[in-house]
Design an enzyme around this catalytic site. Sequence first.
Site, mmCIF file in Angstrom:
data_model
loop_
_atom_site.group_PDB
_atom_site.id
_atom_site.type_symbol
_atom_site.label_atom_id
_atom_site.label_comp_id
_atom_site.label_asym_id
_atom_site.label_seq_id
_atom_site.Cartn_x
_atom_site.Cartn_y
_atom_site.Cartn_z
ATOM 1 N N HIS A 1 0.875 -1.170 0.000
ATOM 2 C CA HIS A 1 0.000 0.000 0.000
ATOM 3 C C HIS A 1 0.916 1.226 0.000
ATOM 4 O O HIS A 1 2.024 1.174 0.530
ATOM 5 C CB HIS A 1 -0.826 -0.064 1.291
ATOM 6 C CG HIS A 1 -1.914 0.958 1.420
ATOM 7 N ND1 HIS A 1 -1.674 2.267 1.723
ATOM 8 C CD2 HIS A 1 -3.254 0.832 1.321
ATOM 9 C CE1 HIS A 1 -2.836 2.916 1.810
ATOM 10 N NE2 HIS A 1 -3.808 2.086 1.560
ATOM 11 N N ASP B 1 3.181 -4.231 7.984
ATOM 12 C CA ASP B 1 1.991 -3.400 7.862
ATOM 13 C C ASP B 1 0.789 -4.309 8.106
ATOM 14 O O ASP B 1 0.441 -5.131 7.268
ATOM 15 C CB ASP B 1 1.948 -2.779 6.456
ATOM 16 C CG ASP B 1 0.647 -2.021 6.196
ATOM 17 O OD1 ASP B 1 -0.231 -2.006 7.083
ATOM 18 O OD2 ASP B 1 0.510 -1.458 5.099
ATOM 19 N N GLN C 1 -4.543 -4.669 7.369
ATOM 20 C CA GLN C 1 -5.544 -5.711 7.109
ATOM 21 C C GLN C 1 -5.311 -6.909 8.033
ATOM 22 O O GLN C 1 -6.258 -7.576 8.450
ATOM 23 C CB GLN C 1 -5.491 -6.181 5.647
ATOM 24 C CG GLN C 1 -5.680 -5.078 4.614
ATOM 25 C CD GLN C 1 -7.009 -4.376 4.731
ATOM 26 O OE1 GLN C 1 -8.002 -4.930 5.199
ATOM 27 N NE2 GLN C 1 -7.041 -3.118 4.306
ATOM 28 N N LYS D 1 -10.259 -0.012 10.808
ATOM 29 C CA LYS D 1 -10.467 -1.148 9.912
ATOM 30 C C LYS D 1 -10.856 -2.398 10.692
ATOM 31 O O LYS D 1 -10.999 -3.475 10.132
ATOM 32 C CB LYS D 1 -9.202 -1.422 9.104
ATOM 33 C CG LYS D 1 -8.880 -0.334 8.080
ATOM 34 C CD LYS D 1 -7.737 -0.754 7.189
ATOM 35 C CE LYS D 1 -7.095 0.382 6.435
ATOM 36 N NZ LYS D 1 -7.928 0.984 5.394
ATOM 37 N N CYS E 1 -4.778 2.431 -3.495
ATOM 38 C CA CYS E 1 -3.530 2.977 -2.960
ATOM 39 C C CYS E 1 -2.355 2.052 -3.226
ATOM 40 O O CYS E 1 -1.465 1.885 -2.394
ATOM 41 C CB CYS E 1 -3.635 3.280 -1.456
ATOM 42 S SG CYS E 1 -4.844 4.536 -1.095
#
Lengths: 403, 136
Positions: free
Chosen positions: A121, A198, A201, A224, A360
């Site tokens: 991303h 990261d 998610q 999220k 993104c």
Amino acid sequence: MRIDNSKAKELRQDFPIFSSRKNLVYLDNAATTQKPEAVIDAISDYYKSSNANIHRGVYKLSQEATEKYEASHKQVENFIGAGNNEVVFTRNATESINLVSYGFDRTFKGKNDIVLTEMEHHSNMVPWQQFAKRNNLRLKYIRVKEDFTLDYDDAEKKITDKTAIVAASHISNALGTVNDVKMICSLAAKSGALSLVDGAQGAAHSEVDVKSIGCDFYAFSGHKMLGPTGTGVLYGKKELLEAMAPFNFGGDMISKVTYEDAEWNSIPMKFEAGTPNISGGIALSEAIGYLKKAGMKSIERWENDLLKYAMENMKNVKKYNPGLGKSAGILSFNLDNVHAHDVASILDMHDVCIRGGHHCAMPLMNKLGVAGTARASFYLYNTYEDIDMLVKGINEAEKVFRR
Amino acid sequence: MESDDSNMYREHILELYKEPSNYGTIKNPTHQKTGNNPLCGDEITVQITVKGNKVEDIKFRARGCAISIASASLITDYAKGKSLNGIRSIGSEKVVDLLHIPISPVRLKCALLPLQTLHDAIGMKTEGKNGTARNK
């Protein structure tokens, strides 16, 4: 808890948005999720009955707010298997990643490069591009294969003892791919590189244990995963957070200030300058409580059931997904000769919310040779009926463009 | 749904999407610009040949949605034969007018990219409302 279609329908009732918008089919969970009543209440309850600044007042009200805010750090630590004082609250995953990138400026000696993956991303790419410029390092990217998974042989070749930092996503927001971050982080550790995952998610859609992943840093966003916007988390190994320099200076992050200089407070305060998002932090704890009750494993399983159902029913689309067992509940697709925006617009006429665009991840879209994709992403409150509506909308789009 | 007034995907839009006017390239254009919409990754290149202060020829190539392609087709047709000042005075309301469909604020960005890129191509400063145009 085992989540099936009827359980999902039951869970839906905890989310006020589904009663205020009866026909809403919300399939853009990778962008942000809806919020359960408990989370919404936690925000208003804080302002109604506990509002005070933290770490300052000697009065009961302030102490109570402080305790709640600190307890929510504990809740997060516990949720991802972190140790004491290994969790810093930020605004979002993006800020968490930036925090690390500024924290290690000018600290690498004898290193030449940073290793990322081709599926990152922008938020786990642009901060490192800037970091590379500031620190005179080169960027290298682990290849994404034709099957939408990472090329781990390539990872082994690219991560060397000249690598300063390895940053990779746990789950790709654009492809759904679940990456073997444990393997990537172990390659980083062997090469003496810092590793950052990261987890924007990952934390939302899978069970995370940072110690078992073995990462140095893990970044994610609260919104999220049922929490409020403006809440984010950075996990860091204690010794690294201690070594890391703050980049936001001011109140609360100091232990002692003279006219000339200052000393830093302990972690997490060192990185949480100024009055933080107190209500958001407390509500994030509530969101995690909700997720724990549902069970992350159950959520993973239900998303997999939904993905399987979607894969079976979405026949005439090109899918950009590594397949069941390798993907979270995120499905990117395109219809032949129909732009993702048009698919999303036609679905919107049926009150079906999906994302259309580059997610993104513009470099990845270029690599795939598309301007963008349409993307449906699932969560615990989605049902088979939601996917039926999605399929109906896709068929409609097809009809509109083929007539 | 197809008879719904709110439907953007009317016959004329779809036809322009499938067979847009002025799609292609000009060999030696006097002006050209590539513009993109960072929101969706859409990209359009507009090329024009200006002769005696008039747009003699105009072509575009694009990667975009039905709305942006239809808009590019309509606006290039409209611009052909106009003076540079005439092109400068084309406003966003003209695009909406030419498209002749109800359009949401988000999709308006798609619709305006061709006009903005055309304006950039002739060196006009734009408000930068919809994405950025850059040299290529």
